[in-house]
Motif scaffolding. Structure first.
Motif, PDB file in Angstrom:
ATOM      1  N   MET A   1       0.798  -1.188   0.000  1.00 25.02           N
ATOM      2  CA  MET A   1       0.000   0.000   0.000  1.00 25.02           C
ATOM      3  C   MET A   1       0.844   1.256   0.000  1.00 25.02           C
ATOM      4  SD  MET A   1      -3.335   0.128   1.076  1.00 25.02           S
ATOM      5  CE  MET A   1      -4.567  -0.886   0.709  1.00 25.02           C
ATOM      6  N   ALA A   2       2.061   1.053   0.153  1.00 26.64           N
ATOM      7  CA  ALA A   2       2.929   2.206   0.158  1.00 26.64           C
ATOM      8  C   ALA A   2       2.847   2.956  -1.144  1.00 26.64           C
ATOM      9  CB  ALA A   2       4.356   1.776   0.428  1.00 26.64           C
ATOM     10  N   SER A   3       2.660   2.242  -2.202  1.00 25.28           N
ATOM     11  CA  SER A   3       2.564   2.938  -3.469  1.00 25.28           C
ATOM     12  C   SER A   3       1.254   3.696  -3.586  1.00 25.28           C
ATOM     13  CB  SER A   3       2.735   1.949  -4.614  1.00 25.28           C
ATOM     14  OG  SER A   3       1.617   1.126  -4.714  1.00 25.28           O
ATOM     15  N   HIS A   4       0.187   3.144  -3.001  1.00 26.13           N
ATOM     16  CA  HIS A   4      -1.082   3.875  -2.998  1.00 26.13           C
ATOM     17  C   HIS A   4      -0.948   5.130  -2.135  1.00 26.13           C
ATOM     18  CE1 HIS A   4      -5.289   4.676  -3.120  1.00 26.13           C
ATOM     19  NE2 HIS A   4      -5.411   4.527  -1.786  1.00 26.13           N
ATOM     20  N   ASN A   5      -0.287   5.025  -1.013  1.00 27.25           N
ATOM     21  CA  ASN A   5      -0.069   6.145  -0.117  1.00 27.25           C
ATOM     22  C   ASN A   5       0.825   7.199  -0.796  1.00 27.25           C
ATOM     23  OD1 ASN A   5      -0.422   7.480   2.241  1.00 27.25           O
ATOM     24  ND2 ASN A   5       1.064   6.287   3.412  1.00 27.25           N
ATOM     25  N   GLN A   6       1.819   6.746  -1.512  1.00 27.63           N
ATOM     26  CA  GLN A   6       2.697   7.683  -2.224  1.00 27.63           C
ATOM     27  C   GLN A   6       1.925   8.383  -3.339  1.00 27.63           C
ATOM     28  OE1 GLN A   6       5.895   5.158  -3.478  1.00 27.63           O
ATOM     29  NE2 GLN A   6       7.129   5.627  -1.664  1.00 27.63           N
ATOM     30  N   SER A   7       1.071   7.678  -4.021  1.00 25.14           N
ATOM     31  CA  SER A   7       0.251   8.286  -5.071  1.00 25.14           C
ATOM     32  C   SER A   7      -0.684   9.340  -4.484  1.00 25.14           C
ATOM     33  CB  SER A   7      -0.610   7.225  -5.752  1.00 25.14           C
ATOM     34  OG  SER A   7       0.036   6.655  -6.817  1.00 25.14           O
ATOM     35  N   TYR A   8      -1.232   8.994  -3.337  1.00 33.96           N
ATOM     36  CA  TYR A   8      -2.146   9.922  -2.678  1.00 33.96           C
ATOM     37  C   TYR A   8      -1.409  11.212  -2.299  1.00 33.96           C
ATOM     38  CZ  TYR A   8      -5.287  11.891   0.782  1.00 33.96           C
ATOM     39  OH  TYR A   8      -6.082  12.729   1.504  1.00 33.96           O
ATOM     40  N   ARG A   9      -0.244  11.054  -1.721  1.00 35.34           N
ATOM     41  CA  ARG A   9       0.557  12.220  -1.316  1.00 35.34           C
ATOM     42  C   ARG A   9       1.005  13.013  -2.542  1.00 35.34           C
ATOM     43  NH1 ARG A   9       4.154   9.606   3.431  1.00 35.34           N
ATOM     44  NH2 ARG A   9       2.486   9.513   4.954  1.00 35.34           N
ATOM     45  N   ALA A  10       1.367  12.327  -3.585  1.00 31.03           N
ATOM     46  CA  ALA A  10       1.777  13.026  -4.817  1.00 31.03           C
ATOM     47  C   ALA A  10       0.601  13.821  -5.378  1.00 31.03           C
ATOM     48  CB  ALA A  10       2.286  12.030  -5.851  1.00 31.03           C
ATOM     49  N   GLY A  11      -0.576  13.232  -5.367  1.00 32.23           N
ATOM     50  CA  GLY A  11      -1.767  13.945  -5.832  1.00 32.23           C
ATOM     51  C   GLY A  11      -2.088  15.142  -4.957  1.00 32.23           C
ATOM     52  N   GLU A  12      -1.934  14.910  -3.645  1.00 30.48           N
ATOM     53  CA  GLU A  12      -2.164  16.001  -2.691  1.00 30.48           C
ATOM     54  C   GLU A  12      -1.154  17.130  -2.921  1.00 30.48           C
ATOM     55  OE1 GLU A  12      -1.553  15.359   1.640  1.00 30.48           O
ATOM     56  OE2 GLU A  12      -3.740  15.285   1.637  1.00 30.48           O
ATOM     57  N   THR A  13       0.075  16.822  -3.121  1.00 33.03           N
ATOM     58  CA  THR A  13       1.122  17.816  -3.375  1.00 33.03           C
ATOM     59  C   THR A  13       0.846  18.539  -4.680  1.00 33.03           C
ATOM     60  OG1 THR A  13       2.720  16.452  -2.200  1.00 33.03           O
ATOM     61  CG2 THR A  13       3.601  18.149  -3.630  1.00 33.03           C
ATOM     62  N   LYS A  14       0.437  17.770  -5.689  1.00 30.35           N
ATOM     63  CA  LYS A  14       0.115  18.380  -6.975  1.00 30.35           C
ATOM     64  C   LYS A  14      -1.061  19.344  -6.823  1.00 30.35           C
ATOM     65  CE  LYS A  14      -1.246  17.291 -11.670  1.00 30.35           C
ATOM     66  NZ  LYS A  14      -1.708  16.273 -12.591  1.00 30.35           N
ATOM     67  N   GLY A  15      -2.064  18.963  -6.068  1.00 29.81           N
ATOM     68  CA  GLY A  15      -3.228  19.833  -5.834  1.00 29.81           C
ATOM     69  C   GLY A  15      -2.837  21.126  -5.133  1.00 29.81           C
ATOM     70  N   ARG A  16      -1.979  20.974  -4.107  1.00 30.03           N
ATOM     71  CA  ARG A  16      -1.514  22.180  -3.390  1.00 30.03           C
ATOM     72  C   ARG A  16      -0.700  23.089  -4.325  1.00 30.03           C
ATOM     73  NH1 ARG A  16       0.770  18.932   1.239  1.00 30.03           N
ATOM     74  NH2 ARG A  16      -1.106  18.184   2.240  1.00 30.03           N
ATOM     75  N   ALA A  17       0.133  22.470  -5.135  1.00 35.65           N
ATOM     76  CA  ALA A  17       0.953  23.252  -6.073  1.00 35.65           C
ATOM     77  C   ALA A  17       0.061  24.000  -7.073  1.00 35.65           C
ATOM     78  CB  ALA A  17       1.941  22.350  -6.801  1.00 35.65           C
ATOM     79  N   GLU A  18      -0.963  23.302  -7.574  1.00 38.36           N
ATOM     80  CA  GLU A  18      -1.891  23.969  -8.507  1.00 38.36           C
ATOM     81  C   GLU A  18      -2.631  25.108  -7.825  1.00 38.36           C
ATOM     82  OE1 GLU A  18      -4.457  20.965 -10.113  1.00 38.36           O
ATOM     83  OE2 GLU A  18      -2.929  20.203 -11.475  1.00 38.36           O
ATOM     84  N   GLU A  19      -3.048  24.863  -6.575  1.00 36.90           N
ATOM     85  CA  GLU A  19      -3.760  25.900  -5.822  1.00 36.90           C
ATOM     86  C   GLU A  19      -2.852  27.111  -5.595  1.00 36.90           C
ATOM     87  OE1 GLU A  19      -5.930  26.515  -1.504  1.00 36.90           O
ATOM     88  OE2 GLU A  19      -5.620  24.466  -2.245  1.00 36.90           O
TER      89      GLU A  19
END
Length: 124
Positions: free
Chosen positions: A1-19
């Motif tokens: 699940m680490a990869s799912h967790n990493q994907s989630y964090r990457a998406g979250e980081t991408k969202g913050r960066a876009e914001e």
């Protein structure tokens, strides 16, 4: 699940960066509009000042020209008066000289109103 967790964090980081990018772009857009408005206002104020200066210059030139016209008219009237007085004096002197020449040669005509005592050709 680490990869799912990493994907989630990457998406979250991408969202913050876009914001953050959208916020920055919005702020930059606002500042650009403010600068544009300030430039417009500065240009408008400069045009108004230039028009005011031009109007002031026109008024000064008009007043100066009017003063010069009045001064010229006054000088013309003064000169005309002097020339008229001089003309009258010359005319009077010429008439006096003509009368003296006529009197000398016995050609003077005497009016009935002339006082005979003041006529140098009559004997008292």
């Amino acid at each position: 699940m680490a990869s799912h967790n990493q994907s989630y964090r990457a998406g979250e980081t991408k969202g913050r960066a876009e914001e953050k990018t959208n916020e920055t772009m919005g702020t930059m857009g606002d500042k650009a509009r403010e600068a544009k408005e300030k430039t417009y206002e500065t240009g408008r104020a400069a045009r108004e000042k230039a028009h005011g200066a031009a109007d002031s210059t026109k008024e000064w030139a008009s007043d100066t020209a009017q003063g010069a016209r009045e001064k010229a008219q006054s000088g013309k009237e003064t000169t005309g008066g002097i020339l008229e007085q001089t003309g009258e004096k010359v005319k009077s002197m010429a008439q006096g000289a003509a009368d003296a020449v006529k009197s000398t040669f016995g050609m003077a005509q005497h009016d009935d109103e002339v006082d005979k005592d003041s006529d140098p050709t009559t004997i008292p």
